[in-house]
Design an enzyme around this catalytic site. Sequence first.
Site, PDB file in Angstrom:
ATOM      1  N   ARG A 228       0.877  -1.036  -0.355  1.00  0.00           N
ATOM      2  CA  ARG A 228      -0.082   0.128   0.108  1.00  0.00           C
ATOM      3  C   ARG A 228       1.046   1.289   0.128  1.00  0.00           C
ATOM      4  NH1 ARG A 228      -5.912  -1.025   1.286  1.00  0.00           N
ATOM      5  NH2 ARG A 228      -5.758  -2.759   0.482  1.00  0.00           N
TER       6      ARG A 228
ATOM      7  N   ARG B 272      -3.659   6.796   0.651  1.00  0.00           N
ATOM      8  CA  ARG B 272      -4.067   7.681   1.895  1.00  0.00           C
ATOM      9  C   ARG B 272      -3.207   8.424   2.260  1.00  0.00           C
ATOM     10  NH1 ARG B 272      -9.436   4.533   3.404  1.00  0.00           N
ATOM     11  NH2 ARG B 272      -7.857   3.200   3.392  1.00  0.00           N
TER      12      ARG B 272
ATOM     13  N   ARG C  64      -7.220  11.115  -6.301  1.00  0.00           N
ATOM     14  CA  ARG C  64      -8.336  10.718  -5.987  1.00  0.00           C
ATOM     15  C   ARG C  64     -10.158  11.395  -6.052  1.00  0.00           C
ATOM     16  NH1 ARG C  64     -12.200   8.208  -2.367  1.00  0.00           N
ATOM     17  NH2 ARG C  64     -12.174   5.863  -2.287  1.00  0.00           N
TER      18      ARG C  64
ATOM     19  N   ASP D 106      -6.446  -3.492  -7.718  1.00  0.00           N
ATOM     20  CA  ASP D 106      -6.883  -3.417  -6.423  1.00  0.00           C
ATOM     21  C   ASP D 106      -7.399  -5.482  -6.677  1.00  0.00           C
ATOM     22  OD1 ASP D 106      -8.186  -3.148  -3.310  1.00  0.00           O
ATOM     23  OD2 ASP D 106      -9.494  -4.920  -4.206  1.00  0.00           O
TER      24      ASP D 106
ATOM     25  N   TYR E  79     -14.269 -12.484   0.399  1.00  0.00           N
ATOM     26  CA  TYR E  79     -14.913 -11.397  -0.360  1.00  0.00           C
ATOM     27  C   TYR E  79     -17.016 -11.662  -1.491  1.00  0.00           C
ATOM     28  CZ  TYR E  79     -11.610  -8.656   1.578  1.00  0.00           C
ATOM     29  OH  TYR E  79     -10.674  -7.739   1.762  1.00  0.00           O
TER      30      TYR E  79
HETATM   31  O1  CP3 Z   1       0.043  -1.934  -2.413  1.00  0.00           O
HETATM   32  C1  CP3 Z   1      -0.236  -1.094  -2.983  1.00  0.00           C
HETATM   33  O2  CP3 Z   1       0.114   0.103  -3.097  1.00  0.00           O
HETATM   34  C2  CP3 Z   1      -1.131  -1.063  -4.186  1.00  0.00           C
HETATM   35  C3  CP3 Z   1      -2.210  -0.961  -4.497  1.00  0.00           C
HETATM   36  C4  CP3 Z   1      -3.255  -1.969  -3.960  1.00  0.00           C
HETATM   37  C5  CP3 Z   1      -4.668  -1.838  -3.424  1.00  0.00           C
HETATM   38  N1  CP3 Z   1      -4.853  -3.158  -2.632  1.00  0.00           N
HETATM   39  C6  CP3 Z   1      -5.489  -0.195  -3.495  1.00  0.00           C
HETATM   40  C7  CP3 Z   1      -6.308   0.474  -2.750  1.00  0.00           C
HETATM   41  C8  CP3 Z   1      -2.933  -3.619  -3.811  1.00  0.00           C
HETATM   42  C9  CP3 Z   1      -1.909  -4.144  -3.176  1.00  0.00           C
HETATM   43  C10 CP3 Z   1      -4.228  -4.078  -3.034  1.00  0.00           C
HETATM   44  C11 CP3 Z   1      -4.226  -4.886  -2.504  1.00  0.00           C
HETATM   45  C12 CP3 Z   1      -6.162  -5.835  -1.488  1.00  0.00           C
HETATM   46  N2  CP3 Z   1      -7.071  -5.245  -1.851  1.00  0.00           N
HETATM   47  C13 CP3 Z   1      -5.979  -6.129  -0.752  1.00  0.00           C
HETATM   48  C14 CP3 Z   1      -4.597  -7.446  -0.405  1.00  0.00           C
HETATM   49  C15 CP3 Z   1      -3.832  -6.826   0.603  1.00  0.00           C
HETATM   50  C16 CP3 Z   1      -3.922  -6.452   1.583  1.00  0.00           C
HETATM   51  O3  CP3 Z   1      -4.360  -5.429   2.127  1.00  0.00           O
HETATM   52  O4  CP3 Z   1      -4.568  -6.912   2.476  1.00  0.00           O
HETATM   53  C17 CP3 Z   1      -7.930  -6.824  -0.611  1.00  0.00           C
HETATM   54  C18 CP3 Z   1      -7.419  -7.525   0.623  1.00  0.00           C
HETATM   55  C19 CP3 Z   1      -7.959  -5.485  -0.908  1.00  0.00           C
HETATM   56  C20 CP3 Z   1      -9.200  -5.235  -0.301  1.00  0.00           C
HETATM   57  C21 CP3 Z   1      -9.580  -4.147  -0.563  1.00  0.00           C
HETATM   58  N3  CP3 Z   1      -9.043  -2.836  -0.692  1.00  0.00           N
HETATM   59  C22 CP3 Z   1      -9.990  -3.462   0.766  1.00  0.00           C
HETATM   60  C23 CP3 Z   1     -10.400  -3.785   2.171  1.00  0.00           C
HETATM   61  C24 CP3 Z   1      -9.949  -1.983   0.861  1.00  0.00           C
HETATM   62  C25 CP3 Z   1     -10.754  -1.386   1.768  1.00  0.00           C
HETATM   63  C26 CP3 Z   1     -10.510  -1.139   3.086  1.00  0.00           C
HETATM   64  C27 CP3 Z   1      -9.069   0.087   2.817  1.00  0.00           C
HETATM   65  O5  CP3 Z   1      -8.103   0.234   3.055  1.00  0.00           O
HETATM   66  O6  CP3 Z   1      -9.381   1.136   2.609  1.00  0.00           O
HETATM   67  C28 CP3 Z   1      -9.664  -1.750  -0.288  1.00  0.00           C
HETATM   68  C29 CP3 Z   1      -9.253  -0.773  -0.986  1.00  0.00           C
HETATM   69  C30 CP3 Z   1      -8.322   0.151  -1.525  1.00  0.00           C
HETATM   70  N4  CP3 Z   1      -7.032  -0.737  -2.038  1.00  0.00           N
HETATM   71  C31 CP3 Z   1      -7.552   1.715  -1.284  1.00  0.00           C
HETATM   72  C32 CP3 Z   1      -6.422   1.395  -1.402  1.00  0.00           C
HETATM   73  C33 CP3 Z   1      -5.334   3.198  -1.510  1.00  0.00           C
HETATM   74  C34 CP3 Z   1      -8.081   2.888  -0.213  1.00  0.00           C
HETATM   75  C35 CP3 Z   1      -9.544   3.346  -1.542  1.00  0.00           C
HETATM   76  C36 CP3 Z   1      -9.674   4.404  -1.177  1.00  0.00           C
HETATM   77  O7  CP3 Z   1      -8.716   5.777  -1.527  1.00  0.00           O
HETATM   78  O8  CP3 Z   1      -9.984   5.250  -0.715  1.00  0.00           O
END
Ligand code: CP3
Length: 349
Positions: free
Chosen positions: A24, A28, A37, A74, A150
């Site tokens: 990540r 944010r 965003r 994602d 999910y």
């Molecule tokens: O690592 C990186 O910089 C690459 C981008 C990336 C995102 N999601 C961007 C994202 C990666 C590799 C993921 C993987 C992901 N997504 C996982 C596996 C890794 C982990 O964290 O366990 C999972 C379980 C998800 C599912 C997911 N996507 C959730 C649960 C959420 C909401 C929770 C949160 O952190 O907001 C997301 C949204 C998401 N994916 C965001 C980002 C930057 C936040 C969205 C926003 O900008 O509001």
Amino acid sequence: MQNDTFLRALRREPTDYTPVWLMRQAGRYLPEYTRTRARAGSFMTLAQTPDLATEVTLQPLERYPLDAAILFSDILTVPDAMGLGLSFAEGEGPRFERTLRDDAAVASLDVPDMEKLRYVFDAVSSIKRALAGRVPLIGFAGSPFTLACYMIEGGGSEDYATVRTMAAARPDLLARIVDVNARAVAAYLREQIAAGADAVMIFDTWGGMLTAAAYRRYSLASMRAVLGALAADTATRAVPTIVFTKGGGGWLDEIAACGAAGVGLDWTVDLAQARARVGARVALQGNLDPLVLLTDPETVAREAIAVVEAAGPAPGHIFNLGHGIVPRTPPDNVAALVEAVHRASRRAR
Ligand code: CP3
């Protein structure tokens, strides 16, 4: 490639210092991410617009001398392409319109047409062009089991009760879902590699909540199937892979034998013991507690150096967090982290 330190470490070749990237790393905690965003309007628009996905992928690399970029996307793009209807409500986690809980829903599941995910592959090509060989680009997918979590629950869950009861009462349904997901994930990673990804990582965020037997059957076996498909294909076999099961520390030996070049470790794992257990079989990636980044630059540097020291002198350590950066992380602490890892590991060589 101007800086291939990450790829060399993943192949367990000697490097001048320990490469670092952060799960990540685009997100944010960076004000510039929040601005892009807002301009996009939603997370999905950001992910589906290759120019914007490229912009946010590069943002952390403009600030910090990171050794790899990771595709901004994602894991849930795949079930979305399967027709489950993904949305991200403001301030909440992901939501699916449709869930997979009965025979009819599970029977109708199929590998999606990869053209529906063209926006991801276009983002990979666009990011590769923008990187111009600075550092490698990591592609990724969710593990077949984590995607199933999910898809079955319709979103995140406190205890994944529907999934865990399905594993016990309807193993046939769960087995079919992870089987379709494994074929979809293999095709998805193959296309990311075709578009230019230099390495690929499988995120198994929820495998660690399973019993050992269920983990082997539903999570590890399906990741092995994905890796086997990539290894059997001449177009993908040379691209190194990483698997990360959060909470999988107890099954490290089995995970290290699954066919991946590298294994990601969460922060609960003793990195020195992990190295002793796996020997020279795989690279190890991890594993600073992400909440250490909420402290101050001196504490961050000290804790990061402790991780570098725990990894030891053997080649094949990629520095990362034990899970994703949390949104309230101060960006200056990330600068202190990257600097400390590079400096301490250079000195130890
Ligand atoms: O690592 C990186 O910089 C690459 C981008 C990336 C995102 N999601 C961007 C994202 C990666 C590799 C993921 C993987 C992901 N997504 C996982 C596996 C890794 C982990 O964290 O366990 C999972 C379980 C998800 C599912 C997911 N996507 C959730 C649960 C959420 C909401 C929770 C949160 O952190 O907001 C997301 C949204 C998401 N994916 C965001 C980002 C930057 C936040 C969205 C926003 O900008 O509001």
